[in-house]
Design an enzyme around this catalytic site. Structure first.
Site, PDB file in Angstrom:
ATOM      1  N   ARG A 222       1.655  19.540   4.843  1.00 17.08           N
ATOM      2  CA  ARG A 222       0.591  20.369   4.275  1.00 17.08           C
ATOM      3  C   ARG A 222      -0.101  21.319   5.264  1.00 17.08           C
ATOM      4  O   ARG A 222      -0.465  22.423   4.916  1.00 17.08           O
ATOM      5  CB  ARG A 222      -0.479  19.455   3.667  1.00 17.08           C
ATOM      6  CG  ARG A 222      -0.551  19.585   2.174  1.00 17.08           C
ATOM      7  CD  ARG A 222      -1.420  18.523   1.624  1.00 17.08           C
ATOM      8  NE  ARG A 222      -1.169  17.254   2.311  1.00 17.08           N
ATOM      9  CZ  ARG A 222      -1.923  16.173   2.184  1.00 17.08           C
ATOM     10  NH1 ARG A 222      -2.968  16.185   1.416  1.00 17.08           N
ATOM     11  NH2 ARG A 222      -1.637  15.056   2.818  1.00 17.08           N
TER      12      ARG A 222
ATOM     13  N   LYS B 113      10.443   2.592   2.125  1.00 19.50           N
ATOM     14  CA  LYS B 113       9.696   1.553   1.437  1.00 19.50           C
ATOM     15  C   LYS B 113       8.194   1.827   1.581  1.00 19.50           C
ATOM     16  O   LYS B 113       7.852   2.576   2.491  1.00 19.50           O
ATOM     17  CB  LYS B 113      10.078   0.171   1.949  1.00 19.50           C
ATOM     18  CG  LYS B 113       9.571  -0.145   3.369  1.00 19.50           C
ATOM     19  CD  LYS B 113       9.972  -1.516   3.788  1.00 19.50           C
ATOM     20  CE  LYS B 113       8.909  -2.548   3.505  1.00 19.50           C
ATOM     21  NZ  LYS B 113       7.781  -2.575   4.435  1.00 19.50           N
TER      22      LYS B 113
ATOM     23  N   ASP C 122       5.183  -6.461   1.429  1.00 22.21           N
ATOM     24  CA  ASP C 122       5.539  -5.712   2.643  1.00 22.21           C
ATOM     25  C   ASP C 122       6.819  -6.245   3.287  1.00 22.21           C
ATOM     26  O   ASP C 122       7.630  -5.467   3.784  1.00 22.21           O
ATOM     27  CB  ASP C 122       4.371  -5.804   3.633  1.00 22.21           C
ATOM     28  CG  ASP C 122       4.600  -4.989   4.896  1.00 22.21           C
ATOM     29  OD1 ASP C 122       4.952  -3.812   4.766  1.00 22.21           O
ATOM     30  OD2 ASP C 122       4.434  -5.536   6.009  1.00 22.21           O
TER      31      ASP C 122
ATOM     32  N   HIS D  46      12.721  -6.884   3.574  1.00 23.00           N
ATOM     33  CA  HIS D  46      13.494  -7.370   4.723  1.00 23.00           C
ATOM     34  C   HIS D  46      13.967  -8.813   4.569  1.00 23.00           C
ATOM     35  O   HIS D  46      15.108  -9.143   4.881  1.00 23.00           O
ATOM     36  CB  HIS D  46      12.649  -7.278   5.996  1.00 23.00           C
ATOM     37  CG  HIS D  46      11.978  -5.951   6.191  1.00 23.00           C
ATOM     38  ND1 HIS D  46      12.557  -4.762   5.840  1.00 23.00           N
ATOM     39  CD2 HIS D  46      10.763  -5.629   6.698  1.00 23.00           C
ATOM     40  CE1 HIS D  46      11.741  -3.767   6.131  1.00 23.00           C
ATOM     41  NE2 HIS D  46      10.635  -4.272   6.647  1.00 23.00           N
TER      42      HIS D  46
HETATM   43  C1  BG6 Z   1       7.769  -2.905   8.218  1.00 25.77           C
HETATM   44  C2  BG6 Z   1       6.487  -3.516   7.707  1.00 25.77           C
HETATM   45  O1  BG6 Z   1       8.622  -2.614   7.153  1.00 25.77           O
HETATM   46  O2  BG6 Z   1       8.405  -3.832   9.091  1.00 25.77           O
HETATM   47  C3  BG6 Z   1       5.579  -3.873   8.867  1.00 25.77           C
HETATM   48  O3  BG6 Z   1       5.839  -2.580   6.859  1.00 25.77           O
HETATM   49  C4  BG6 Z   1       6.297  -4.760   9.850  1.00 25.77           C
HETATM   50  O4  BG6 Z   1       4.403  -4.503   8.404  1.00 25.77           O
HETATM   51  C5  BG6 Z   1       7.643  -4.154  10.244  1.00 25.77           C
HETATM   52  O5  BG6 Z   1       5.474  -4.888  11.003  1.00 25.77           O
HETATM   53  C6  BG6 Z   1       8.450  -5.128  11.068  1.00 25.77           C
HETATM   54  O6  BG6 Z   1       9.589  -4.474  11.564  1.00 25.77           O
HETATM   55  P1  BG6 Z   1      10.272  -4.952  12.911  1.00 25.77           P
HETATM   56  O7  BG6 Z   1      11.474  -4.089  13.038  1.00 25.77           O
HETATM   57  O8  BG6 Z   1       9.255  -4.727  14.012  1.00 25.77           O
HETATM   58  O9  BG6 Z   1      10.578  -6.401  12.751  1.00 25.77           O
END
Ligand code: BG6
Length: 501
Positions: free
Chosen positions: A45, A159, A246, A251
């Site tokens: 923006r 996400k 989250d 994951h």
């Molecule tokens: C993200 C989450 O998708 O993954 C975060 O939104 C989290 O809250 C992060 O901290 C963790 O990723 P990694 O690669 O550091 O394990």
């Protein structure tokens, strides 16, 4: 090598662009894994010149890129040369004119560079504008659903993908109105991690593990995703999300499906995703009233991490001082299929835990007969195969060994594989692999529509049960611990315990 492409990043001024996307694209360029004719356009923006945008990103590269040393990045790999292919386009996500103007803008770049006829749109914006951007892209004629002729169009969606099953479906429908499913790349950066990709390689390129990978030999599985960091500067995002949305919906369920899936018929995107979906489909749904017996939620209080005092979640900036958002979830899942019947999967995920650790531990059943009991050895640890996703990436197998001496004493020992000692090459960042795959059209490491919706189905059942019986106060755990007592009780009820790490 991926073909020349226009990459348009929506949300170009955001953190993700600076910390992950540009460092990843630059790393691919330094590794000669991306066409030198790539054109990157940041759509955001604020008023900004191309030069200002390049300078901002240059600073970010210095901070976040794994290629920042002068020696590593000289010559054709210098940032200055790469930066010439980056442009800025000022646009409002909800203004149709800014999209119709994008096409001639991209065309105007074509004369200055060779012709990249492929388009990749990257949604690195807050999720509330995903749908509006997609609709405008469609209306402005920026999306070609043909895969040949005038090149291809793809979209990467970050996400969180929806807030629950209903919103995820709505978003999927809106995407499907403009893009075909094979043009959509729903990103989950865990799938780009080397160690996560190694789960399938480990299971399916070695003959000795797969015969043991079932309820005849496995007692239970523990998946731990522990972070020592808190919510950092994302308090207001996390208030809306919580750990269940989250981390678990994305994951953690991805890790689970890779561990539990059947061997696919081919190493091919849809064959693999079909098998992952079958696992999600086989997870026993919780009865509405039974959720609390299987799922524990909690929130971090004050504590100490690495000797430093840390504040409670409710004191974090952007967080409601009376917040009941969970920063920790532990849960028990059952997968009702032939392979995993009666093998519980325990998941434990949280922020501000004792240390950063992501691992999958497969606990095997005890030997059928305790031969050494007569020699006084009563308690023998089970064999545990641990896949360490991060840090200290590697795999270890624990087994009992006779301790030296005249008597029989059985001590637990480890057989260890460490990436660091076996492989000298630096591990690419997850985003490098995922961007490169998307540019070459390989969607194996991206989530398909049905995968996302099945994962949300499970998570939404939990959300509904929680919403129906709100708790005035969530259980607390001390920052720097392994979670609340309720989490220990969950697994102890089954006469098991969390792995000590
Ligand atoms: C993200 C989450 O998708 O993954 C975060 O939104 C989290 O809250 C992060 O901290 C963790 O990723 P990694 O690669 O550091 O394990």
């Amino acid at each position: 090598m991926p073909p020349p492409t226009y990459i348009v990043i929506f949300g170009a001024s955001g953190d993700l662009t600076k910390r992950k996307l540009l460092p990843a694209l630059y790393a691919l360029s330094c590794e000669n894994l991306i066409s030198p004719n790539i054109v990157i356009v940041g759509f955001a923006r604020k008023e900004k010149s191309h030069e200002q945008f390049r300078t901002e990103l240059g600073k970010a590269i210095k901070q976040h890129s794994r290629f920042k040393n002068e020696a590593e990045t000289k010559g054709k790999h210098s940032w200055e040369i790469f930066a010439k292919r980056i442009y800025y386009y000022k646009g409002d996500f909800s203004n149709a004119k800014d999209y119709t103007g994008l096409l001639p803008f991209l065309d105007s770049l074509t004369s200055a560079n060779t012709d990249p006829s492929n388009r990749l749109f990257y949604l690195a914006t807050p999720p509330r504008v995903f749908a509006i951007i997609i609709q405008h892209l469609g209306k402005a004629g920026l999306v070609s659903t043909k895969s040949s002729g005038n090149g291809w169009t793809r979209i990467i969606v970050e996400k969180p993908f929806g807030r629950d099953l209903e919103t995820a479906k709505i978003l999927n429908d809106k995407i499907a109105a403009v893009f075909q499913e094979n043009q959509v790349y729903r990103i989950d950066h865990y799938l780009g991690k080397e160690t996560v990709q190694n789960i399938l390689v480990f299971r399916m390129s070695n003959g000795i593990f797969e015969p043991l990978w079932n309820n005849h030999y496995v007692d239970h599985v523990q998946i731990t995703v522990a972070e020592s960091i808190g919510v950092e500067n994302r308090g207001s995002y996390f208030e809306e999300a919580g750990t269940l949305r989250d981390m678990i919906q994305s994951h953690v369920l991805q890790l689970l499906t890779l561990i539990a899936m059947e061997p696919p018929a081919a190493f091919e995107a849809n064959a693999i995703r079909d098998e992952k979906v079958k696992v999600l489909h086989a997870i026993r749904p919780y009865a509405h009233t039974d959720v609390d017996n299987h799922v524990v939620r909690a929130q971090y209080g004050e504590g100490h991490i690495d000797g430093n005092a840390t504040i409670a979640y409710r004191q974090e900036s952007g967080v409601n001082p009376n917040s009941n958002t969970e920063t920790f979830v532990a849960m028990r899942l059952n997968i009702d299929n032939w392979r995993w019947a009666k093998v519980p999967f325990y998941l434990r995920v949280g922020k501000r835990m004792a240390k950063r650790l992501t691992e999958v531990a497969i606990y095997f059943k005890h030997a059928p007969y305790a031969l050494f009991r007569s020699a006084g050895c009563h308690i023998i640890e089970p064999n545990v195969l641990t896949l360490r996703i991060q840090p200290n990436e590697g795999i270890s197998l624990g087994f009992g060994s006779k301790a030296p001496g005249t008597a029989i004493r059985i001590d637990p020992v480890q057989m260890d594989f460490l990436y660091e000692t076996s492989f000298q090459d630096a591990q690419p960042e997850a985003y490098e692999r995922l961007l490169s795959d998307c540019l070459t059209g390989d969607s194996t490491l991206f989530a398909r529509r049905d995968e996302i919706e099945h994962a949300w189905d499970l998570v939404t059942r939990i959300i509904h049960a929680w919403n129906d019986v709100p708790r005035p106060q969530l259980p607390k755990y001390q920052s720097g611990s392994w979670g609340p007592d309720e989490s220990d009780n969950l697994i102890q009820k089954d006469l098991r315990k969390w792995r000590k790490t």
